[in-house]
Design a protein around this motif. Structure first.
Motif, PDB file in Angstrom:
ATOM      1  N   GLN A   1       0.834  -1.206   0.000  1.00 36.01           N
ATOM      2  CA  GLN A   1       0.000   0.000   0.000  1.00 36.01           C
ATOM      3  C   GLN A   1       0.872   1.261   0.000  1.00 36.01           C
TER       4      GLN A   1
ATOM      5  N   LYS B   1       1.145   4.166  -3.010  1.00 43.62           N
ATOM      6  CA  LYS B   1       0.883   5.586  -2.805  1.00 43.62           C
ATOM      7  C   LYS B   1       2.109   6.427  -3.152  1.00 43.62           C
TER       8      LYS B   1
ATOM      9  N   ASN C   1       2.293   6.754  -6.921  1.00 40.20           N
ATOM     10  CA  ASN C   1       1.333   7.752  -7.404  1.00 40.20           C
ATOM     11  C   ASN C   1       1.842   9.176  -7.161  1.00 40.20           C
TER      12      ASN C   1
ATOM     13  N   ARG D   1       4.833  13.699  -0.064  1.00 41.02           N
ATOM     14  CA  ARG D   1       4.440  12.290   0.057  1.00 41.02           C
ATOM     15  C   ARG D   1       5.472  11.346  -0.538  1.00 41.02           C
TER      16      ARG D   1
ATOM     17  N   ALA E   1       3.709   8.840   2.952  1.00 44.91           N
ATOM     18  CA  ALA E   1       2.428   8.329   2.464  1.00 44.91           C
ATOM     19  C   ALA E   1       2.162   6.982   3.117  1.00 44.91           C
TER      20      ALA E   1
END
Length: 721
Positions: free
Chosen positions: A198, A202, A205, A414, A420
């Motif tokens: 996860q 993130k 992205n 992030r 993140a």
């Protein structure tokens, strides 16, 4: 007993003989109990050995809570996001599928170390003889033909269970293994791998977003600078400078000229009004009442002199005549003063008139300047529209640039380590289980033993039923049957009273009219018997409809009423009583209003408190109005038959046959309420009812007064009881 009654009795006895004899069945089970005990004990022993021989497996469980998590620091001006609807049921199921994905499984297999573990890796160790033969003939593949992770995946998914906890955002991860330490380690490793996946997703992205924004911001900044330059150039070229309150110079000048024009017009109007008032006052001789004249210094001095002069004239007049030279001199001086006062007032009027003329000239000049400024403003408005369009473009580009800059800063933050975090966290880590999850020894032993016992018992019972060994010999019928007094007395003299003698207290006596006229006992404490007896004496109604029973009140001491019978039926089924035996409607709508179209069923169907019985009265028009519409009666009864299980229509025993004919031809049974068997009025009503109704007709007797019917002669003979 007649031949028809004997045939009925024999048929009843044969049907009762076909019933299951539980005593004989129990005897057969005891006789073959070894076939039950031995398999049951064998299943008990085998299941006990099996659960102890099987290698136990242990299950480790870890739990995740799905929630939106921001970074460990907050960006300037960043507000918390609304995550109330981020994880609905579909989102939770999606995360379950992510945990079970093959990419995550491969990463978890490497971290757990399942490759080379004989429990999960089919390629660990040497192949068995059967496996080699299967590979040689093409029935299987060699473990070396697949990658290590692919060999473990099948067993990995067999031992992995991922499911969402009901009515929550918690996901449980269970892993089963023969090694209790491995089971706990695998569950925790899978949860940690999911969190890392996860976070990596993130971060990817954020990294791709920052890369795209960095290539977009610089060209956008140049476009913003060009748009601002166009705005300033256009404003300078067309002279569209802004004044206070962000208004243009031309608009401000127009507002100033308009204000000055208004002031000039006010001054002109005021001066003209004052001049006119002074002239009117001079004509009326009220010159000194005008403030502008009275406040003049010259006028004040003249007024003072006039006052003094008048005082002298008054003083001299006391001693001198009007024709005296002194008096004439004083009057001449007074007239001169009056002329000076009028001249001063005239000068004030001329001054005001001059001020009005000057103000009028100012109004004309201001009006000309205002008209010219209006033309300038109209010309400048077109340029201002173009200027606002350029400013809007520049402002839009600037806001877009600011948004991109803010998003670029967030994406860059992030992209850093731990910037993140995953939208989940471990709330319960797996620990080494102490009890095996498979096999459950006690439940397995109990279930297998009980199942074997039930199968053996069912086998014996089925065999006995199929062989017919549990059916008893035919016996005399125990239920109610139709008997006459002669046969009853002969049977009693021959055999005497025995326990097998049929009971005659439920239905007594076959009467006349080909067996259609009989007798029923009404026991208020046993509604099932009354319902069974009534059903036996009622013909089968059309499919999907309830039977209609016509009930007459035969009267007599202790006789039950149709409502009591209906209350008895209402205890076990849906029953409605259409009471057409009375006219006391108490002013309530009833059947007559329904037939007249003045009320609906919901308006006329009544139910007393504490009772399940529904009833319909005759209505305000009375029972005669109901029987006067036979066609409508049938339609209404059909509607009631589609709703209820029993429809009882109560009528008076002395009603004419023509009145009862619409109900009688639709009835599947007829009843006459009688207090005791010797009620001649009830018997006469039963005879008349049997001529109207083609279905069976019965006398309903009270349970405490009911006695066996002694003898019933033929139809035309007198009735003896």
């Amino acid at each position: 007993m007649t031949a028809e009654a004997g045939t009925e009795a024999r048929g009843s006895g044969e049907s009762r003989g076909d019933m299951l004899d539980l005593a004989a069945l129990w005897t057969a089970i005891k006789r073959r109990r070894a076939w039950i005990v031995v398999p049951t004990l064998a299943a008990l022993g085998l299941s006990f050995l099996a659960v102890n021989a099987v290698t136990p497996r242990y299950t480790g469980e870890a739990r995740l809570l799905l929630e939106s998590r921001s970074g460990f620091y907050a960006l300037p001006g960043q507000s918390a996001q609304d995550t109330s609807g981020q994880f609905d049921a579909e989102a939770v199921q999606s995360q379950v599928q992510v945990i079970m994905s093959r990419d995550l499984a491969r990463a978890a297999i490497k971290r757990i170390g399942l490759v080379g573990n004989p429990e999960f890796d089919s390629g660990a160790g040497a192949l068995g003889a059967l496996r080699k033969v299967a590979v040689m003939i093409g029935l299987g593949t060699h473990p070396a033909d697949r990658s290590p992770e692919e060999r473990v995946l099948e067993k990995y998914y067999d031992r992995l269970l991922v499911y969402p906890v009901a009515r929550s955002r918690i996901v449980a991860i269970e892993f089963t293994s023969q090694d209790r330490e491995l089971a706990a380690k695998a569950a925790n490793t899978i949860a940690e791998t999911y969190l890392e996946f996860q976070e990596a997703a993130k971060q990817d992205n954020a990294r791709s977003a920052s890369a795209w924004l960095s290539t977009t911001i610089e060209p956008l900044r140049k476009r913003v600078a060009e748009a601002d330059a166009k705005v300033e150039t256009f404003r300078t070229t067309h002279g569209l400078f802004s004044g206070p309150n962000n208004t243009s110079i031309t608009s401000q000048q127009l507002a100033d000229l308009s204000a000055q024009l208004s002031n000039a017009r006010s001054q002109q109007t005021e001066a003209q009004a004052k001049a006119g008032l002074i002239r009117d006052a001079i004509k009326q001789g009220r010159t000194f009442e005008i403030p502008d004249v009275a406040n003049n210094d010259l006028v004040r001095r003249l007024i003072e002199q006039r006052v003094n002069l008048r005082a002298q004239i008054a003083a001299e007049s006391r001693s001198l005549l009007p024709g005296h030279p002194r008096i004439k001199e004083l009057n001449a001086q007074l007239a001169d003063l009056e002329g000076q006062l009028r001249a001063a007032a005239e000068r004030t009027v001329r001054t005001l008139e001059n001020e009005a003329k000057i103000a009028g000239q100012r109004v004309e000049s201001f009006q000309a300047a205002l008209d010219g400024q209006k033309k300038n403003v109209a010309t400048a408005n077109d340029s201002e529209v173009q200027l606002r369009a350029l400013e809007l473009d520049a402002r839009t580009l600037r806001e877009q640039l600011e948004q991109y800059m803010q998003r670029y800063r967030e994406a860059s933050a992030r992209d850093t380590l731990n910037g993140a975090p995953a939208d989940a966290r471990i709330i319960s880590r797996a620990v080494e289980p102490t009890d095996p999850s498979f096999p459950k020894k006690l439940p397995v032993v109990l279930v297998s033993t009980l199942a074997t016992f039930l199968i053996a018992l069912a086998t014996i019972v089925t065999r006995e039923l199929l062989n017919g060994q549990s059916r008893p010999l035919p016996q005399a019928p125990r239920g109610p049957r139709w008997v006459s007094v002669g046969e009853e007395e002969e049977s009693a003299r021959a055999d005497g009273p025995t326990p097998e003698t049929p009971r005659r207290d439920s239905v007594a006596g076959l009467l006349t009219h080909a067996g259609r006229l009989g007798q029923i006992k009404l026991d208020l404490d046993r509604p099932e018997d009354a319902l069974a007896a009534l059903a036996e004496r009622t013909e089968e109604p059309p499919r999907g409809l309830a039977p209609i029973v016509l009930v007459l009140d035969g009267g007599g001491e202790g006789a039950a009423r149709p409502r009591e019978l209906a209350e008895l039926l209402a205890q076990r089924c849906r029953c409605i009583l259409v009471d057409l035996a009375r006219d006391d409607d108490h002013g309530e709508p009833g059947f007559s209003e329904l037939l007249a179209g003045e009320a609906f069923f919901s308006d006329i169907i009544m139910r007393e408190a504490g009772s399940r019985l529904h009833s319909i009265g005759p209505g305000r028009a009375g029972r005669e109005a109901v029987f006067a519409a036979p066609d409508l009666i049938e339609v209404a009864l059909d509607a009631l038959c589609e709703t209820y299980d029993w429809v009882l229509v109560a009528a008076a025993s002395n009603d004419d046959g023509a009145m009862l004919e619409p109900v009688a031809r639709r009835a599947q049974g007829g009843l006459v309420m009688s207090g005791q068997p010797g009620n001649g009025h009830a018997l006469e009503a039963a005879y008349r009812l049997s001529e109207l109704v083609k279905a069976p007709v019965s006398l309903v007797l009270d349970a405490e007064r009911a006695t066996p019917m002694a003898r019933m002669p033929q139809q035309d003979a007198p009735l003896e009881v």
